[in-house]
Design an enzyme around this catalytic site. Structure first.
Site, PDB file in Angstrom:
ATOM      1  N   ASP A 110      26.978   4.084  24.244  1.00  0.00           N
ATOM      2  CA  ASP A 110      26.351   4.544  25.476  1.00  0.00           C
ATOM      3  C   ASP A 110      25.181   5.434  25.050  1.00  0.00           C
ATOM      4  O   ASP A 110      25.101   5.867  23.892  1.00  0.00           O
ATOM      5  CB  ASP A 110      27.396   5.337  26.274  1.00  0.00           C
TER       6      ASP A 110
ATOM      7  N   ASP B  56      23.092   8.111  27.461  1.00  0.00           N
ATOM      8  CA  ASP B  56      23.014   9.457  28.043  1.00  0.00           C
ATOM      9  C   ASP B  56      24.349  10.199  27.973  1.00  0.00           C
ATOM     10  O   ASP B  56      25.339   9.717  28.468  1.00  0.00           O
ATOM     11  CB  ASP B  56      22.526   9.350  29.495  1.00  0.00           C
TER      12      ASP B  56
HETATM   13  C1  XBP Z   1      23.535   7.537  32.474  1.00  0.00           C
HETATM   14  C2  XBP Z   1      22.984   7.171  33.786  1.00  0.00           C
HETATM   15  C3  XBP Z   1      21.509   6.973  33.927  1.00  0.00           C
HETATM   16  C4  XBP Z   1      20.770   8.278  33.651  1.00  0.00           C
HETATM   17  C5  XBP Z   1      19.393   8.263  34.286  1.00  0.00           C
HETATM   18  O1  XBP Z   1      23.390   6.388  31.688  1.00  0.00           O
HETATM   19  O2  XBP Z   1      23.751   7.010  34.718  1.00  0.00           O
HETATM   20  O3  XBP Z   1      21.277   6.560  35.255  1.00  0.00           O
HETATM   21  O4  XBP Z   1      21.489   9.351  34.263  1.00  0.00           O
HETATM   22  O5  XBP Z   1      18.654   7.186  33.765  1.00  0.00           O
HETATM   23  P1  XBP Z   1      24.448   6.087  30.473  1.00  0.00           P
HETATM   24  P2  XBP Z   1      17.851   6.235  34.779  1.00  0.00           P
HETATM   25  O6  XBP Z   1      25.128   4.784  30.881  1.00  0.00           O
HETATM   26  O7  XBP Z   1      23.586   5.961  29.249  1.00  0.00           O
HETATM   27  O8  XBP Z   1      25.414   7.261  30.389  1.00  0.00           O
HETATM   28  O9  XBP Z   1      17.130   7.140  35.749  1.00  0.00           O
HETATM   29  O10 XBP Z   1      16.919   5.440  33.902  1.00  0.00           O
HETATM   30  O11 XBP Z   1      18.919   5.399  35.452  1.00  0.00           O
HETATM   31 MG    MG Z   2      26.698   8.358  29.384  1.00  0.00          MG
END
Ligand code: XBP
Ligand code: MG
Length: 259
Positions: free
Chosen positions: A13, A15
């Site tokens: 993953d 973020d």
């Molecule tokens: C986390 C998310 C993303 C980010 C924002 O992604 O939910 O939406 O918060 O990015 P991950 P965008 O699956 O990597 O934890 O604004 O590009 O959606």
């Molecule tokens: Mg994440």
């Protein structure tokens, strides 16, 4: 262990897992974009923690309007307006990470190198947009994303975002591997749910915005991937003797997995 169950790939993953991008990255970019567009919205850390229950930045804005700004009427076409706000936020995020360079979480750079040296495939499965992911990976890894990862599944690749399994299934298809040959590394309950729904054993490194999430079903829950000189804290599950997450530890976790 049969070959079918041998660990062949790590699926990360982004973020909250590769880096702590949410509170000081995405949240700040959302607020900058709101200001740029003359919107009097401000997401403080407490509100953002609540909104993070919704995966996807564009979906998060829509959820915020539905719950906190029912009276708001978008100028012109609503879909086009949401897309415009999210594009402004993504541009702000790209500039922010290029400028201040968010650091990779403990153990991430080490494990990427060890996994590659051990011949494992590396992949990304994220809800975030491709532009946000590329900007972050360039800033944090100093390399082009596809020079490091064999497959990069972003929010645009699939119709349904986490907790749906779509992006993990997309990555498995690109890698040509079975779920039993992979381990996912996640930081959130929606991400854990997505990986498990795809049949993938999942290790959780809780992040600053997800510490209170329910991680039932994870192989283990760690404070982070750890380093030899800074071992992780085991928050739930078993460590099988590991003090930092390396390839041998991941192979032991997979062998013990009952997904
Ligand atoms: C986390 C998310 C993303 C980010 C924002 O992604 O939910 O939406 O918060 O990015 P991950 P965008 O699956 O990597 O934890 O604004 O590009 O959606
Ligand atoms: Mg994440």
């Amino acid at each position: 262990m049969s070959d079918a169950a041998a660990l062949r790939a790590l699926i990360f993953d982004v973020d909250g897992t590769l880096a702590e991008t949410e509170r000081d990255g995405h949240r700040v970019a959302f607020n900058q974009a709101f200001r740029d567009l003359g919107l009097d919205w401000h997401w403080d850390a407490a509100l953002y923690r609540e909104l993070l229950a919704v995966a996807g930045g564009r979906e998060r804005i829509e959820h915020f309007l539905r719950v906190h700004r029912q009276e708001f009427r978008a100028p012109g076409d609503r879909e086009a307006f949401l897309a415009r706000v999210h594009a402004a936020k993504t541009a702000r995020f790209a500039r922010l990470v290029a400028g201040q360079g968010l650091a990779l979480r403990p153990g991430v750079r080490r494990l990427l190198g060890e996994a590659r040296a051990a011949g494992l495939r590396l992949a990304i499965a994220t809800t975030a947009s491709a532009a946000a992911v590329a900007a972050l990976l360039r800033a944090c890894l100093g390399a082009e994303p596809d020079a490091v990862f064999d497959a990069i599944g972003s929010g645009e690749c699939v119709p349904r975002k986490k907790p749906a399994p779509d992006v993990y299934e997309w990555v498995l298809a690109r890698l040509g591997l079975a779920p039993s040959q992979c381990i996912a590394i996640e930081d959130s309950a929606p991400g854990l749910a997505a990986a498990r729904a795809a049949g993938i054993a999942t290790l959780v490194t809780a992040s600053d915005m997800t510490r209170d999430h329910d991680f039932t079903g994870a192989l283990a829950v760690l404070s982070d991937l750890g380093e030899p000189q800074a071992p992780f804290t085991l928050l739930a599950g078993a460590a099988h003797g590991a003090r930092w997450a390396d390839v041998a530890a991941l192979q032991r976790w997979l062998a013990a997995a009952t997904v």
